[in-house]
Design a protein around this motif. Structure first.
Motif, PDB file in Angstrom:
ATOM      1  N   SER A  41       0.837  -1.189   0.000  1.00 44.01           N
ATOM      2  CA  SER A  41       0.000   0.000   0.000  1.00 44.01           C
ATOM      3  C   SER A  41       0.876   1.244   0.000  1.00 44.01           C
ATOM      4  CB  SER A  41      -0.931   0.008   1.213  1.00 44.01           C
ATOM      5  OG  SER A  41      -0.179   0.004   2.416  1.00 44.01           O
ATOM      6  N   GLY A  42       0.298   2.334  -0.495  1.00 49.08           N
ATOM      7  CA  GLY A  42       0.995   3.616  -0.477  1.00 49.08           C
ATOM      8  C   GLY A  42       1.776   3.951  -1.724  1.00 49.08           C
ATOM      9  N   ILE A  43       1.876   3.022  -2.665  1.00 43.22           N
ATOM     10  CA  ILE A  43       2.563   3.287  -3.928  1.00 43.22           C
ATOM     11  C   ILE A  43       1.836   2.572  -5.051  1.00 43.22           C
ATOM     12  CG2 ILE A  43       4.889   3.727  -3.049  1.00 43.22           C
ATOM     13  CD1 ILE A  43       4.132   0.334  -4.507  1.00 43.22           C
ATOM     14  N   ALA A  44       2.195   2.914  -6.289  1.00 44.26           N
ATOM     15  CA  ALA A  44       1.674   2.216  -7.460  1.00 44.26           C
ATOM     16  C   ALA A  44       2.611   1.067  -7.777  1.00 44.26           C
ATOM     17  CB  ALA A  44       1.586   3.177  -8.641  1.00 44.26           C
ATOM     18  N   LEU A  45       2.184  -0.140  -7.458  1.00 40.06           N
ATOM     19  CA  LEU A  45       3.063  -1.300  -7.551  1.00 40.06           C
ATOM     20  C   LEU A  45       3.612  -1.502  -8.961  1.00 40.06           C
ATOM     21  CD1 LEU A  45       4.280  -3.681  -6.019  1.00 40.06           C
ATOM     22  CD2 LEU A  45       2.199  -4.982  -6.553  1.00 40.06           C
ATOM     23  N   ILE A  46       2.887  -1.070  -9.957  1.00 40.21           N
ATOM     24  CA  ILE A  46       3.321  -1.280 -11.330  1.00 40.21           C
ATOM     25  C   ILE A  46       4.651  -0.581 -11.621  1.00 40.21           C
ATOM     26  CG2 ILE A  46       2.131   0.710 -12.342  1.00 40.21           C
ATOM     27  CD1 ILE A  46       1.341  -1.201 -14.665  1.00 40.21           C
ATOM     28  N   ASN A  47       5.024   0.365 -10.812  1.00 41.27           N
ATOM     29  CA  ASN A  47       6.278   1.100 -11.013  1.00 41.27           C
ATOM     30  C   ASN A  47       7.461   0.510 -10.250  1.00 41.27           C
ATOM     31  OD1 ASN A  47       5.007   3.036 -12.634  1.00 41.27           O
ATOM     32  ND2 ASN A  47       4.330   4.174 -10.828  1.00 41.27           N
ATOM     33  N   TYR A  48       7.262  -0.690  -9.717  1.00 47.90           N
ATOM     34  CA  TYR A  48       8.298  -1.290  -8.869  1.00 47.90           C
ATOM     35  C   TYR A  48       8.614  -2.716  -9.288  1.00 47.90           C
ATOM     36  CZ  TYR A  48       7.922   2.635  -5.696  1.00 47.90           C
ATOM     37  OH  TYR A  48       7.967   3.892  -5.155  1.00 47.90           O
ATOM     38  N   HIS A  49       9.892  -3.059  -9.181  1.00 45.11           N
ATOM     39  CA  HIS A  49      10.293  -4.465  -9.212  1.00 45.11           C
ATOM     40  C   HIS A  49      10.045  -5.035  -7.822  1.00 45.11           C
ATOM     41  CE1 HIS A  49      12.138  -3.394 -12.941  1.00 45.11           C
ATOM     42  NE2 HIS A  49      13.192  -2.805 -12.411  1.00 45.11           N
ATOM     43  N   VAL A  50       9.750  -6.318  -7.764  1.00 43.82           N
ATOM     44  CA  VAL A  50       9.475  -6.967  -6.491  1.00 43.82           C
ATOM     45  C   VAL A  50      10.408  -8.154  -6.304  1.00 43.82           C
ATOM     46  CG1 VAL A  50       7.745  -8.038  -5.016  1.00 43.82           C
ATOM     47  CG2 VAL A  50       7.045  -6.325  -6.700  1.00 43.82           C
ATOM     48  N   SER A  51      10.941  -8.276  -5.110  1.00 41.73           N
ATOM     49  CA  SER A  51      11.789  -9.420  -4.788  1.00 41.73           C
ATOM     50  C   SER A  51      11.356 -10.044  -3.469  1.00 41.73           C
ATOM     51  CB  SER A  51      13.255  -9.001  -4.668  1.00 41.73           C
ATOM     52  OG  SER A  51      13.768  -8.548  -5.901  1.00 41.73           O
ATOM     53  N   TRP A  52      11.642 -11.313  -3.358  1.00 39.36           N
ATOM     54  CA  TRP A  52      11.505 -12.019  -2.088  1.00 39.36           C
ATOM     55  C   TRP A  52      12.906 -12.439  -1.641  1.00 39.36           C
ATOM     56  CZ3 TRP A  52       7.223 -12.911   0.957  1.00 39.36           C
ATOM     57  CH2 TRP A  52       5.984 -12.609   0.399  1.00 39.36           C
ATOM     58  N   TYR A  53      13.158 -12.233  -0.370  1.00 41.19           N
ATOM     59  CA  TYR A  53      14.399 -12.655   0.257  1.00 41.19           C
ATOM     60  C   TYR A  53      14.048 -13.588   1.409  1.00 41.19           C
ATOM     61  CZ  TYR A  53      16.826  -8.776  -2.082  1.00 41.19           C
ATOM     62  OH  TYR A  53      17.361  -7.920  -3.010  1.00 41.19           O
ATOM     63  N   ARG A  54      15.041 -14.321   1.852  1.00 45.55           N
ATOM     64  CA  ARG A  54      14.843 -15.123   3.054  1.00 45.55           C
ATOM     65  C   ARG A  54      16.105 -15.089   3.897  1.00 45.55           C
ATOM     66  NH1 ARG A  54      14.640 -21.195   0.341  1.00 45.55           N
ATOM     67  NH2 ARG A  54      16.873 -21.365  -0.174  1.00 45.55           N
ATOM     68  N   ILE A  69      10.430  -4.135  -2.441  1.00 40.54           N
ATOM     69  CA  ILE A  69      10.148  -3.516  -3.725  1.00 40.54           C
ATOM     70  C   ILE A  69      11.185  -2.435  -4.008  1.00 40.54           C
ATOM     71  CG2 ILE A  69       7.673  -3.992  -3.611  1.00 40.54           C
ATOM     72  CD1 ILE A  69       7.248  -1.057  -2.825  1.00 40.54           C
ATOM     73  N   LYS A  70      11.467  -2.236  -5.294  1.00 38.71           N
ATOM     74  CA  LYS A  70      12.431  -1.214  -5.700  1.00 38.71           C
ATOM     75  C   LYS A  70      11.895  -0.461  -6.889  1.00 38.71           C
ATOM     76  CE  LYS A  70      17.303  -0.440  -6.706  1.00 38.71           C
ATOM     77  NZ  LYS A  70      18.655  -1.045  -6.795  1.00 38.71           N
TER      78      LYS A  70
END
Length: 117
Positions: A25-38, A97-98
């Motif tokens: 929430s709070g941003i337009a996700l379409i403008n971000y790359h998404v990663s998962w880390y562990r 997200i970046k």
């Protein structure tokens, strides 16, 4: 204010599956790359998977063929499907997200995944 909330973690047996969700929430996700880390106990945080804003996916060798990312930009969510889980997959899983153009990045607080017999 940008917020990332992970969910879907839990305790599973080896070979079972989980689906992690990252609600943004709070941003337009379409403008971000998404990663998962562990991060496993006593180990450094490692990148598991990335999906770009153009839906290009990239996975760590250790999870290729077992994990799959997807994103729902309009629903402001991303997903990480974990299959054929093994004890070495145990750890806290974080969504990040970046910004594609801005480079700003944000992190969630993580969700615990435990694989144990």
């Amino acid at each position: 204010q940008v917020e990332l909330v992970e969910s879907g973690g839990g305790l599973v047996l080896p070979g079972e599956s989980l689906r992690l969700t990252c609600a943004v929430s709070g941003i337009a996700l379409i403008n971000y790359h998404v990663s998962w880390y562990r991060q496993a106990p006593g180990k450094q945080r490692e990148r598991v998977a990335t999906i770009t804003n153009a839906d290009v996916e990239d996975y760590a060798d250790s999870v290729k063929g077992r994990f799959a990312m997807s994103r729902d930009n309009y629903g402001h969510r991303t997903f990480l499907q974990l299959t054929r889980l093994q004890p070495e997959d145990t750890g806290v899983y974080y969504c990040s997200i970046k910004g594609v153009l801005t480079g700003d990045d944000y992190w969630g607080h993580g969700t615990q995944v435990t694989v144990s017999s």
